[in-house]
Each structure stands twice: as C-alpha cells, then as structure tokens.
Scaffold this active site. Structure first.
Site, short mmCIF file in Angstrom:
data_model
loop_
_atom_site.label_atom_id
_atom_site.label_comp_id
_atom_site.label_asym_id
_atom_site.label_seq_id
_atom_site.Cartn_x
_atom_site.Cartn_y
_atom_site.Cartn_z
N LYS A 14 0.83 -1.22 0.00
CA LYS A 14 0.00 0.00 0.00
C LYS A 14 0.86 1.27 0.00
CE LYS A 14 -2.44 -0.90 3.76
NZ LYS A 14 -1.91 -2.21 4.22
N ARG A 90 -10.22 0.22 8.26
CA ARG A 90 -9.80 -1.15 8.57
C ARG A 90 -10.95 -1.96 9.16
NH1 ARG A 90 -4.05 0.20 9.02
NH2 ARG A 90 -2.79 -1.65 9.19
N ARG A 129 11.05 -6.44 5.53
CA ARG A 129 10.93 -5.01 5.81
C ARG A 129 11.43 -4.70 7.22
NH1 ARG A 129 5.04 -2.39 5.28
NH2 ARG A 129 4.72 -3.45 7.26
N ARG A 135 10.52 -1.04 12.76
CA ARG A 135 9.18 -1.16 13.34
C ARG A 135 9.09 -2.40 14.22
NH1 ARG A 135 4.61 -0.08 8.80
NH2 ARG A 135 3.44 -1.29 10.35
N ARG A 146 -1.23 -9.70 13.02
CA ARG A 146 -1.78 -8.61 12.20
C ARG A 146 -2.60 -9.17 11.04
NH1 ARG A 146 3.46 -5.42 10.78
NH2 ARG A 146 2.12 -3.92 9.74
P1 AMP Z 1 0.09 0.37 9.06
O1 AMP Z 1 1.27 1.27 8.95
O2 AMP Z 1 -1.07 0.81 8.22
O3 AMP Z 1 0.44 -1.09 8.87
O4 AMP Z 1 -0.44 0.51 10.57
C1 AMP Z 1 0.37 0.12 11.66
C2 AMP Z 1 -0.49 -0.12 12.89
O5 AMP Z 1 -1.17 1.09 13.24
C3 AMP Z 1 -1.60 -1.15 12.74
O6 AMP Z 1 -1.15 -2.49 12.90
C4 AMP Z 1 -2.56 -0.72 13.84
O7 AMP Z 1 -2.06 -1.09 15.10
C5 AMP Z 1 -2.48 0.80 13.75
N1 AMP Z 1 -3.47 1.35 12.79
C6 AMP Z 1 -3.21 2.01 11.63
N2 AMP Z 1 -4.34 2.36 11.00
C7 AMP Z 1 -5.35 1.91 11.78
C8 AMP Z 1 -6.78 1.93 11.65
N3 AMP Z 1 -7.38 2.49 10.59
N4 AMP Z 1 -7.51 1.37 12.65
C9 AMP Z 1 -6.92 0.79 13.71
N5 AMP Z 1 -5.59 0.72 13.88
C10 AMP Z 1 -4.81 1.26 12.94
#
Ligand code: AMP
Length: 191
Positions: A14, A90, A129, A135, A146
């Site tokens: 993404k 999400r 990654r 991270r 996840r």
């Molecule tokens: P990402 O960078 O999109 O993979 O997001 C990293 C982490 O941030 C996720 O695993 C969640 O813990 C949190 N997170 C990001 N976006 C959301 C969302 N829309 N709703 C809930 N948690 C989120």
C-alpha cells in the site's frame, strides 16, 4: 475530488503504490499508520496510548481512530485534488464513518484499490521489511497476528466495497511498475 482508498493486508504494498499514485495524480496522502508512528515519535498522549496497540499488532479502537482521521482530513482544507486513504478504513465501522465524513463535505469514495497478495508472501515481505524499518511490529510473530486481524476485521470490507461497485481487484505480486499500470487503468476509468 479523487478519493482513493488503498486497501490490502499489511505488506501488500500500500505504501509503495501510494507513492506512485501521489506522483501521478497529485493527491494528498493520509496514512493512519504514519500518523500514529509520528505521534509515538513525538511522545504525545495519543502516541503513548497507541504504542501498546501497534506493538502487539492490534487495532486502535474505532472511536479514537475515526476522530484522528477526521482531524487529519479537516487539516487538509478544501484546496486539494483528492486524498489517498492508506490504512483506513480497517473495519466496517470505519468505512461507514469515512462515507459520512466525505458526504458531509459533498464528496465520496471514488475507488478502492484492493491489492491481492497471499499470506506466505505477506509474512515474507514483512519480515524482510523489519530488517530496515525499525518497526517493532514487523516480525514474524506480530505479522501473523496482524494478518489474523486483517482477515477477521478488514477483509469483510472487500465485500462492502464490491457491493458499492467501488472495488478494483489488483494482483499485488510482481514488478512494482506493472502493478501500478493496473492501478492506473482502474483509476483512469473513474476519473
Ligand atoms: P500500518 O502502517 O497501516 O500497517 O499501521 C500500523 C499499525 O497502526 C496497525 O497495525 C494498527 O495497530 C495501527 N493502525 C493504523 N491504522 C489503523 C486503523 N485504521 N484502525 C486501527 N488501527 C490502525
């Protein structure tokens, strides 16, 4: 406005494809993961709250996440070509909230770009990654959790957007530029 949701599991590309979409269409980018990681870096109250959820691979509660998205979107103002929503929605509740936020602005989701990648490849990519991302959630154990959350809470959104006639299914494996050419075709069809 061009309002694009980029949709897919963690590790589906993404972020990478968002960069190419921004370059091509000049839209603004809202990555909720980036917003949260920035808050953690700055040590804000929100960051302190978010870190335990993120590091365990859990979702931030809907009500909080929706408030955060609304304030980031408001801060963008009206003078933008469009937005790419990366990592939001999400959950079904977030999808309804996004529809409401956009319709209050006389807008709607233009298209959902769904990047399709199988789970083994996703775990492989996330672990790779993790070697450079720094991270805490990019490791095999958290990645599996996840993905479970993705399948139980996020994947049902695919049907929601298919029913709305907005879902474009894009194979997310292979050459980055080739994947983007499929995305571009889908976006150009609704522009
Ligand atoms: P990402 O960078 O999109 O993979 O997001 C990293 C982490 O941030 C996720 O695993 C969640 O813990 C949190 N997170 C990001 N976006 C959301 C969302 N829309 N709703 C809930 N948690 C989120």
């Amino acid at each position: 406005m061009l309002n694009i949701v980029i949709f897919g599991a963690p590790g589906s590309g993404k972020g990478t494809q968002s960069e190419k979409i921004i370059e091509e269409y000049g839209v603004d980018h809202i990555s909720t993961g980036d917003v949260l990681r920035e808050e953690i870096k700055k040590g804000t109250e929100l960051g302190k709250l978010a870190v335990s959820y993120i590091d365990e691979g859990n979702f931030i509660p809907d009500s909080l996440m929706i408030k955060i998205l609304a304030s980031v979107l408001d801060a963008k103002g009206k003078d933008i070509k469009g937005v790419i929503f990366d990592g939001f929605p999400r959950t079904i509740q977030q999808a309804y909230a996004l529809d409401k936020m956009l319709s209050d602005r006389g807008e709607s989701v233009s298209i959902v770009i769904g990047l399709e990648v199988d789970d083994d490849e996703l775990i492989h990519r996330i672990v790779l990654r993790g070697r450079t991302s720094g991270r805490a959630d990019d490791n095999a154990h958290t990645a599996k959790h996840r993905l479970e959350n993705y399948h139980s809470q996020t994947q049902p959104l695919k049907k929601f957007y298919i029913n709305a006639g907005k879902y474009a299914s894009i194979p997310g494996v292979g050459d980055i530029d080739e994947i983007f050419s499929h995305i571009k075709k889908a976006i150009d069809a609704v522009k």
